[in-house]
Write a protein that holds these residues in place. Structure first.
Motif, PDB file in Angstrom:
ATOM      1  N   LEU A  56      36.001  43.954  35.216  1.00 51.93           N
ATOM      2  CA  LEU A  56      37.603  43.890  34.758  1.00 51.93           C
ATOM      3  C   LEU A  56      38.117  45.423  34.155  1.00 51.93           C
ATOM      4  N   ARG A  57      37.397  46.095  33.593  1.00 53.29           N
ATOM      5  CA  ARG A  57      37.797  47.452  33.370  1.00 53.29           C
ATOM      6  C   ARG A  57      38.246  48.131  34.525  1.00 53.29           C
ATOM      7  N   PHE A  58      37.986  47.987  35.969  1.00 51.07           N
ATOM      8  CA  PHE A  58      38.387  48.652  37.057  1.00 51.07           C
ATOM      9  C   PHE A  58      39.315  47.844  37.639  1.00 51.07           C
ATOM     10  N   ASP A  59      39.531  46.311  37.442  1.00 50.95           N
ATOM     11  CA  ASP A  59      40.365  45.830  38.405  1.00 50.95           C
ATOM     12  C   ASP A  59      40.791  44.562  37.919  1.00 50.95           C
ATOM     13  N   ARG A  60      41.829  44.007  38.020  1.00 50.40           N
ATOM     14  CA  ARG A  60      42.310  42.554  37.431  1.00 50.40           C
ATOM     15  C   ARG A  60      41.715  41.316  38.205  1.00 50.40           C
ATOM     16  N   LYS A  61      41.151  41.644  39.259  1.00 41.80           N
ATOM     17  CA  LYS A  61      40.297  40.634  40.124  1.00 41.80           C
ATOM     18  C   LYS A  61      38.698  40.880  40.249  1.00 41.80           C
ATOM     19  N   VAL A  62      37.948  39.970  39.933  1.00 41.76           N
ATOM     20  CA  VAL A  62      36.752  40.069  40.289  1.00 41.76           C
ATOM     21  C   VAL A  62      36.089  39.296  41.505  1.00 41.76           C
ATOM     22  N   ILE A  63      35.228  39.755  42.143  1.00 46.15           N
ATOM     23  CA  ILE A  63      34.534  39.176  43.190  1.00 46.15           C
ATOM     24  C   ILE A  63      33.139  38.849  42.968  1.00 46.15           C
ATOM     25  N   VAL A  64      32.540  37.720  43.087  1.00 44.37           N
ATOM     26  CA  VAL A  64      31.013  37.427  42.743  1.00 44.37           C
ATOM     27  C   VAL A  64      30.274  37.268  43.939  1.00 44.37           C
ATOM     28  N   GLU A  65      28.983  37.825  44.472  1.00 42.60           N
ATOM     29  CA  GLU A  65      28.712  37.403  45.733  1.00 42.60           C
ATOM     30  C   GLU A  65      27.143  37.136  45.609  1.00 42.60           C
ATOM     31  N   TYR A 115      30.534  33.683  48.196  1.00 42.86           N
ATOM     32  CA  TYR A 115      31.240  34.634  47.151  1.00 42.86           C
ATOM     33  C   TYR A 115      32.119  33.461  46.326  1.00 42.86           C
ATOM     34  N   ARG A 116      32.501  34.039  45.148  1.00 44.41           N
ATOM     35  CA  ARG A 116      33.614  33.395  44.239  1.00 44.41           C
ATOM     36  C   ARG A 116      34.240  34.534  43.747  1.00 44.41           C
ATOM     37  N   TYR A 117      35.751  34.142  43.410  1.00 42.91           N
ATOM     38  CA  TYR A 117      36.553  35.126  42.793  1.00 42.91           C
ATOM     39  C   TYR A 117      37.592  34.482  41.979  1.00 42.91           C
ATOM     40  N   PHE A 118      38.130  35.354  40.900  1.00 42.69           N
ATOM     41  CA  PHE A 118      38.915  34.920  39.984  1.00 42.69           C
ATOM     42  C   PHE A 118      39.517  36.495  39.521  1.00 42.69           C
ATOM     43  N   ARG A 164      41.698  38.082  35.828  1.00 48.35           N
ATOM     44  CA  ARG A 164      41.484  38.136  34.267  1.00 48.35           C
ATOM     45  C   ARG A 164      42.049  36.984  33.590  1.00 48.35           C
ATOM     46  N   LEU A 165      43.386  36.701  34.157  1.00 50.71           N
ATOM     47  CA  LEU A 165      43.776  35.511  33.020  1.00 50.71           C
ATOM     48  C   LEU A 165      42.943  34.463  33.194  1.00 50.71           C
ATOM     49  N   GLN A 166      42.297  34.013  34.858  1.00 50.15           N
ATOM     50  CA  GLN A 166      41.635  32.710  35.015  1.00 50.15           C
ATOM     51  C   GLN A 166      40.168  32.984  34.074  1.00 50.15           C
ATOM     52  N   TRP A 167      39.601  33.972  33.971  1.00 48.65           N
ATOM     53  CA  TRP A 167      38.529  34.250  33.550  1.00 48.65           C
ATOM     54  C   TRP A 167      38.612  34.010  31.912  1.00 48.65           C
ATOM     55  N   GLU A 168      39.692  34.435  31.350  1.00 50.57           N
ATOM     56  CA  GLU A 168      39.839  34.565  29.945  1.00 50.57           C
ATOM     57  C   GLU A 168      40.307  33.117  29.343  1.00 50.57           C
ATOM     58  N   LYS A 169      40.874  32.289  30.181  1.00 48.80           N
ATOM     59  CA  LYS A 169      41.113  31.001  30.013  1.00 48.80           C
ATOM     60  C   LYS A 169      39.901  30.045  29.820  1.00 48.80           C
ATOM     61  N   ASP A 170      39.106  30.224  30.788  1.00 52.53           N
ATOM     62  CA  ASP A 170      37.989  29.286  31.192  1.00 52.53           C
ATOM     63  C   ASP A 170      36.804  29.881  31.653  1.00 52.53           C
ATOM     64  N   PRO A 171      36.319  30.850  30.963  1.00 55.49           N
ATOM     65  CA  PRO A 171      34.844  31.259  31.503  1.00 55.49           C
ATOM     66  C   PRO A 171      33.662  30.510  31.613  1.00 55.49           C
ATOM     67  N   ALA A 172      33.927  29.233  31.074  1.00 51.11           N
ATOM     68  CA  ALA A 172      32.616  28.387  31.288  1.00 51.11           C
ATOM     69  C   ALA A 172      32.686  27.861  32.583  1.00 51.11           C
ATOM     70  N   PHE A 173      34.004  27.439  33.112  1.00 51.62           N
ATOM     71  CA  PHE A 173      34.107  26.941  34.229  1.00 51.62           C
ATOM     72  C   PHE A 173      33.581  28.143  35.454  1.00 51.62           C
ATOM     73  N   PHE A 174      33.801  29.265  35.397  1.00 53.22           N
ATOM     74  CA  PHE A 174      33.496  29.974  36.506  1.00 53.22           C
ATOM     75  C   PHE A 174      31.923  30.372  36.176  1.00 53.22           C
ATOM     76  N   ILE A 175      31.325  30.373  35.223  1.00 55.63           N
ATOM     77  CA  ILE A 175      30.073  30.601  35.057  1.00 55.63           C
ATOM     78  C   ILE A 175      29.474  29.573  35.575  1.00 55.63           C
ATOM     79  N   MET A 176      29.701  28.324  35.266  1.00 53.54           N
ATOM     80  CA  MET A 176      28.924  27.024  35.862  1.00 53.54           C
ATOM     81  C   MET A 176      29.351  27.292  37.652  1.00 53.54           C
ATOM     82  N   GLU A 177      30.400  27.327  38.115  1.00 55.03           N
ATOM     83  CA  GLU A 177      30.491  27.571  39.272  1.00 55.03           C
ATOM     84  C   GLU A 177      29.848  28.680  40.165  1.00 55.03           C
ATOM     85  N   ILE A 178      29.663  29.861  39.385  1.00 53.72           N
ATOM     86  CA  ILE A 178      28.794  30.890  40.052  1.00 53.72           C
ATOM     87  C   ILE A 178      27.347  30.194  40.072  1.00 53.72           C
ATOM     88  N   GLU A 179      26.625  29.907  39.043  1.00 55.19           N
ATOM     89  CA  GLU A 179      25.454  29.496  38.843  1.00 55.19           C
ATOM     90  C   GLU A 179      24.964  28.511  39.949  1.00 55.19           C
TER      91      GLU A 179
END
Length: 365
Positions: A210-219, A153-156, A158-173
């Motif tokens: 992110l509508r429901f929580d400030r923190k997201v987990i991807v599995e 899994y990975r997590y982040f 809202r602020l981290q996602w908004e600052k650098d979505p490309a990084f987290f997309i790459m990490e997840i992929e």
């Protein structure tokens, strides 16, 4: 017969699982033995307003009765004060509380903290276990420390996602690939969960979570059977027979759980004896890892190909609806609905009495 136990039921609440809580409350009220208990309902509206009704001599029959909208119901501050009356006059309005709140403000330690301050016994997990069990990220960190097998899994936030979505997309992929599951870190009943099959769906799913929580987990996705176990107890918990979910949808989402009624439940699950016993042992370990008490449902993935077991999560206030797994698995294990309620109340009182042995003020130091 002795004096009846006065049980306060708190339900509703400010969460996406408000309707689930009402279904649970109606089922529990119908199941109580009114020769042994009297029930005082406390309803919390979606906006957070409290309403308290009088003691019930018989169970309600319809959901509408749970809203306590009549003029006789106490509202606002007047509704919540009875829970704290014991602090002023040493005579509590209820003997204990059964919080039937799912999700935010009910399953996350907040209502448990209020009941601790009011010095009232209550059913279920304490403040810490509730908070850890609600936060999927912290839960997974605790499980990792205990050596429990989990998916990647990975997590982040809202602020981290908004600052650098490309990084987290790459990490997840790179780390997880597609498909993958995106979840709000703090929510239950599969609210806000999505399955992403490509980058476009991933971005949409993250923004939705992110509508429901400030923190997201991807599995990561695991081609697995969904196995669940009910746990009951305090310091010496017991596990039920495992059950299996065959979702009516692509995965066991909110609709499959509570609306269409088409998901298939297999209790007990068809498992080799050794596998079933291992899952039951892992369920108890997970319950103890978060310092659980009272009840929990522990969910697992069983890989369809290699048979590996992965723990998914612990739910510290599982549903008690007519189609909920928790009571059904105990029924198959030889514990009826009424017996289950009796045991949960006994466990709540036992935990409260044990805590009375503590010296909070340090007077005897």
């Amino acid at each position: 017969m002795g004096e009846k136990v006065r049980v306060g039921l708190i339900y509703g609440g400010r969460s996406g699982e408000h309707e689930v809580s009402l279904q649970t409350a109606l089922a529990v009220m119908k199941a109580f033995n009114y020769d042994k208990y009297v029930i005082k309902p406390f309803y919390i509206t979606k906006s957070g307003e409290w309403r308290a009704g009088g003691f019930l001599a018989a169970p309600p029959q319809e959901l509408q009765e749970l809203h306590l909208a009549d003029e006789a119901a106490l509202q606002g501050t007047d509704a919540i004060l009875p829970l704290f009356s014991g602090l002023a006059n040493q005579q509590k309005a209820v003997d204990l509380v059964f919080p039937l709140l799912h999700g935010t403000f009910g399953e996350d330690g907040t209502i448990q903290g209020m009941l601790e301050m009011a010095d009232i016994p209550y059913v279920g997990a304490g403040v810490l276990a509730s908070a850890v069990g609600m936060d999927k990220v912290l839960m997974k960190k605790v499980f990792a420390h205990e050596g429990l097998p989990q998916c990647l899994y990975r997590y982040f936030n809202r602020l981290q996602w908004e600052k650098d979505p490309a990084f987290f997309i790459m990490e997840i992929e790179i780390a997880l690939g597609y498909p993958c599951f995106i979840k709000p870190a703090n929510l239950g009943s599969s609210v806000g969960i999505s399955k992403a099959r490509d980058r476009e769906e991933l971005i949409a799913a993250i923004n939705y979570a992110l509508r429901f929580d400030r923190k997201v987990i991807v599995e990561e996705f695991i081609d697995a059977r969904e196995i669940e176990v009910s746990v009951l107890g305090n310091d010496e918990p017991q596990a039920s027979v495992p059950g299996e979910i065959s979702p009516s949808n692509d995965f066991y989402d909110y609709k499959a759980k509570y609306i269409d009624g088409k998901s298939q439940l297999h209790i007990p699950a068809s498992l080799p004896e050794g596998t079933a016993e291992e899952i039951r042992e892992l369920a108890v370990r997970a319950f103890q890892a978060i310092d659980g008490s009272g009840l929990s449902r522990v969910d697992f993935f069983l890989h369809k190909t290699d048979g590996r077991i992965y723990i998914n999560e612990v739910n510290t206030m599982p549903g008690f609806t007519p189609i909920s797994m928790y009571p059904l698995m105990w029924k198959e294990s030889g514990v009826s609905y009424a017996e289950l309620l009796d045991t949960l109340i006994e466990l709540a009182i036992a935990r409260y009495e044990d805590k009375q042995r503590l010296d909070y003020c340090g007077d005897n130091a």
